[in-house]
Design a protein around this motif. Structure first.
Motif, short mmCIF file in Angstrom:
data_model
loop_
_atom_site.label_atom_id
_atom_site.label_comp_id
_atom_site.label_asym_id
_atom_site.label_seq_id
_atom_site.Cartn_x
_atom_site.Cartn_y
_atom_site.Cartn_z
N MET A 1 0.84 -1.17 0.00
CA MET A 1 0.00 0.00 0.00
C MET A 1 0.89 1.25 0.00
N ALA A 2 0.61 2.16 -0.92
CA ALA A 2 1.42 3.36 -1.05
C ALA A 2 0.95 4.43 -0.07
N MET A 3 1.89 5.18 0.43
CA MET A 3 1.58 6.27 1.35
C MET A 3 1.28 7.53 0.53
N ILE A 4 0.19 8.20 0.88
CA ILE A 4 -0.19 9.43 0.20
C ILE A 4 -0.15 10.55 1.23
N ARG A 5 0.53 11.59 0.87
CA ARG A 5 0.65 12.72 1.79
C ARG A 5 -0.63 13.55 1.75
N TRP A 6 -1.20 13.82 2.89
CA TRP A 6 -2.45 14.59 2.99
C TRP A 6 -2.11 16.06 3.07
N ASP A 7 -2.74 16.84 2.17
CA ASP A 7 -2.52 18.29 2.15
C ASP A 7 -3.85 18.96 2.44
N PRO A 8 -4.07 19.43 3.67
CA PRO A 8 -5.38 20.01 4.01
C PRO A 8 -5.72 21.26 3.19
N LEU A 9 -4.74 22.06 2.81
CA LEU A 9 -5.02 23.25 2.01
C LEU A 9 -5.53 22.88 0.63
N ARG A 10 -4.96 21.85 0.02
CA ARG A 10 -5.42 21.40 -1.28
C ARG A 10 -6.86 20.85 -1.19
N GLU A 11 -7.14 20.16 -0.11
CA GLU A 11 -8.50 19.65 0.11
C GLU A 11 -9.50 20.79 0.21
N MET A 12 -9.13 21.88 0.91
CA MET A 12 -10.01 23.03 1.04
C MET A 12 -10.22 23.72 -0.31
N GLU A 13 -9.16 23.81 -1.12
CA GLU A 13 -9.27 24.40 -2.45
C GLU A 13 -10.22 23.58 -3.32
N ASP A 14 -10.09 22.26 -3.28
CA ASP A 14 -10.97 21.39 -4.05
C ASP A 14 -12.42 21.56 -3.62
N LEU A 15 -12.66 21.60 -2.33
CA LEU A 15 -14.01 21.77 -1.81
C LEU A 15 -14.58 23.12 -2.24
N SER A 16 -13.79 24.17 -2.11
CA SER A 16 -14.23 25.50 -2.51
C SER A 16 -14.55 25.54 -4.00
N SER A 17 -13.74 24.92 -4.80
CA SER A 17 -13.97 24.89 -6.25
C SER A 17 -15.26 24.14 -6.58
N ARG A 18 -15.46 23.01 -5.94
CA ARG A 18 -16.68 22.23 -6.19
C ARG A 18 -17.92 22.97 -5.76
N LEU A 19 -17.88 23.63 -4.60
CA LEU A 19 -19.03 24.40 -4.12
C LEU A 19 -19.31 25.59 -5.05
N GLY A 20 -18.27 26.25 -5.51
CA GLY A 20 -18.45 27.36 -6.44
C GLY A 20 -19.13 26.92 -7.72
N THR A 21 -18.73 25.78 -8.25
CA THR A 21 -19.34 25.25 -9.46
C THR A 21 -20.79 24.88 -9.21
N LEU A 22 -21.07 24.25 -8.07
CA LEU A 22 -22.42 23.84 -7.75
C LEU A 22 -23.35 25.04 -7.58
N LEU A 23 -22.92 26.06 -6.87
CA LEU A 23 -23.76 27.21 -6.60
C LEU A 23 -23.96 28.10 -7.82
N ALA A 24 -23.08 28.03 -8.78
CA ALA A 24 -23.20 28.86 -9.98
C ALA A 24 -24.09 28.23 -11.04
N MET A 25 -24.50 27.00 -10.84
CA MET A 25 -25.32 26.31 -11.84
C MET A 25 -26.72 26.90 -11.86
N PRO A 26 -27.28 27.20 -13.07
CA PRO A 26 -28.64 27.72 -13.14
C PRO A 26 -29.69 26.68 -12.77
N THR A 27 -29.34 25.41 -12.81
CA THR A 27 -30.30 24.36 -12.47
C THR A 27 -30.05 23.84 -11.07
N SER A 28 -29.72 24.73 -10.15
CA SER A 28 -29.51 24.33 -8.77
C SER A 28 -30.84 23.86 -8.16
#
Length: 147
Positions: A1-28
């Motif tokens: 099993m390979a070790m993956i380094r966890w980067d909390p800042l990258r996780e927050m950026e991904d979450l922010s990006s996904r939420l921004g895309t979701l909230l900008a959709m006209p078919t929310s």
């Protein structure tokens, strides 16, 4: 099993990006609950008087020919399209805030509307849809006798 380094800042950026895309959709989810579909949704007012309901829709820069109104299964459907100006080589836009494209708005009709008498008028960029109330649905007072 390979070790993956966890980067909390990258996780927050991904979450922010996904939420921004979701909230900008006209078919929310909120848009679907309000009966809005399409690229944009016109603002609506619904008024009630003793004789009718009046639906007012702001449709600036929309031609009368590009607006269609239908009534089916107790639903009023307003649909149309605001077409974008054609780009010209000599024009440069510094800001474009108005929405263009197709729109669809669905409204559930009250049970006391006389569907055959529904009328609409379009003037100065405002669509007015008149939904007359039926005579049998008018409220009446009942005297209560106390013994």
């Amino acid at each position: 099993m390979a070790m993956i380094r966890w980067d909390p800042l990258r996780e927050m950026e991904d979450l922010s990006s996904r939420l921004g895309t979701l909230l900008a959709m006209p078919t929310s989810r909120l848009a679907r609950e309000n009966g809005e579909f399409g690229d944009w949704a016109p603002a609506l007012d619904v008024e009630e008087t003793e004789k009718e309901y009046l639906v007012k829709a702001d449709l600036p820069a929309v031609k009368k020919e590009d607006v269609h109104i239908s009534v089916e299964n107790g639903m009023l459907c307003l649909e149309g399209e605001r077409k974008q100006e054609k780009e010209e080589k000599n024009k440069r836009f510094h800001r474009v805030e108005r929405s263009y494209g197709k729109f669809v708005r669905h409204l559930t009709l009250p049970t006391d509307v006389e569907q055959p008498k529904i009328a609409a008028e379009f003037k100065d960029g405002v669509l007015n849809v008149h939904l007359p109330k039926s005579a049998t649905a008018k409220p009446r007072t009942i005297d209560v006798k106390v013994q």
